[in-house]
Write an enzyme that holds these catalytic residues in place. Sequence first.
Site, PDB file in Angstrom:
ATOM      1  N   LYS A  56       0.847  -1.205   0.000  1.00  0.00           N
ATOM      2  CA  LYS A  56       0.000   0.000   0.000  1.00  0.00           C
ATOM      3  C   LYS A  56       0.872   1.240   0.000  1.00  0.00           C
ATOM      4  CE  LYS A  56      -3.915  -1.834   2.530  1.00  0.00           C
ATOM      5  NZ  LYS A  56      -4.516  -2.073   3.843  1.00  0.00           N
ATOM      6  N   GLN A 100      -5.122  -1.000   9.708  1.00  0.00           N
ATOM      7  CA  GLN A 100      -5.031  -2.357   9.177  1.00  0.00           C
ATOM      8  C   GLN A 100      -5.651  -3.361  10.151  1.00  0.00           C
ATOM      9  OE1 GLN A 100      -3.813  -3.247   6.093  1.00  0.00           O
ATOM     10  NE2 GLN A 100      -4.496  -5.312   6.596  1.00  0.00           N
ATOM     11  N   ASP A 123     -11.594   2.803   3.856  1.00  0.00           N
ATOM     12  CA  ASP A 123     -11.960   1.384   3.820  1.00  0.00           C
ATOM     13  C   ASP A 123     -13.473   1.209   3.740  1.00  0.00           C
ATOM     14  OD1 ASP A 123     -10.064  -0.587   3.653  1.00  0.00           O
ATOM     15  OD2 ASP A 123      -9.639  -0.656   5.806  1.00  0.00           O
TER      16      ASP A 123
END
Length: 299
Positions: A56, A100, A123
């Site tokens: 990422k 995460q 997200d």
Amino acid sequence: MDTPSNIIDGKAFAARVRADVAKSVVTLKADHGVTPGLAVVVVGEDPASQVYVRNKVKQTAEVGMHSIHHELPAETAQEALVTKVRELNADPAIHGILVQLPLPAHIDEAAVIETIAPEKDVDGFHVVNTGLLATGGRGMVPCTPLGCIMMLKDCLGDLSGKKAIVVGRSNIVGKPMAQLLLDANCTVTIAHSRTRDLAGEVRAADIVVAAVGRPEMVKGDWIKNGAAVIDVGINRIDAPERGEGKTRLVGDVEFETAAKHAAAITPVPGGVGPMTIACLLKNTVTAACRQNNIDPDSV
Ligand code: NDP
């Protein structure tokens, strides 16, 4: 050897999405003085998360975005993580925040996600964003389902009236995927571990999205001729044919047989996987635009 034409090349598709994102970043910087910024927060040392996060960070830099990365020790207290998220919420150089998952067991994941400002929740897991998706509003859409619907629209065009089945009902893949298909005017079935006659349900579908996490559980001969198949599953299985102790990745769909019936199908690896990070970058551009009152379609 050429790739058969019914196999969707997720790597190539993701490269196109990243190229579009990079162009948008150039326009945002030149015309609006805005550099989209993404912050990734990792707690602990889960090896799969570390690889994913490194990718990422690398891809964020490659498309010209501002990227920051916080690695916190596994024993970080929930309050310290929440404080870090609040700092990022208040940072005008950061437009997207990604914590995460999974988080260590002592941390309440839902509480941390709810701390992220919904407009920075790239997200798309915050309840405000899941609510907006469910009610047809303008929120942030979770990256994996977003990548899946983009691939489906690219290969099928208008999805209106098609029968779609989503196998799996998780909050991060199955449910948002079903919402996106419904939003595209499909007739949607959501299957799960209590579904009776899964084979029969899959056989009726023009679009099959599998997000289960069980190797090759959707059998190839369940796939209707001409259907489109999106395999989200990533499962590592033993591969003794490659040598002792070797493993390989397979999806949730029995690929070889399914590919004989499907008009379009994603492989594993190289299908949905690469699209997830590309969509994270796309979401960060969208978030940066909205936070600066810029129409994302104009960049
Ligand atoms: P979850 O474990 O959260 O959900 C799995 C779902 O599958 C559940 O809804 C479960 O039903 C259902 N299920 C389990 N067994 C069966 C069965 N026998 N028949 C029908 N349905 C069943 O998984 P995720 O949604 O998080 O992930 C699914 C897969 O996608 C995993 O392999 C994961 O690694 C992969 N993934 C890939 C991503 C990518 O970037 N490509 C991103 C995210 C996930 P029930 O609710 O009844 O228990």
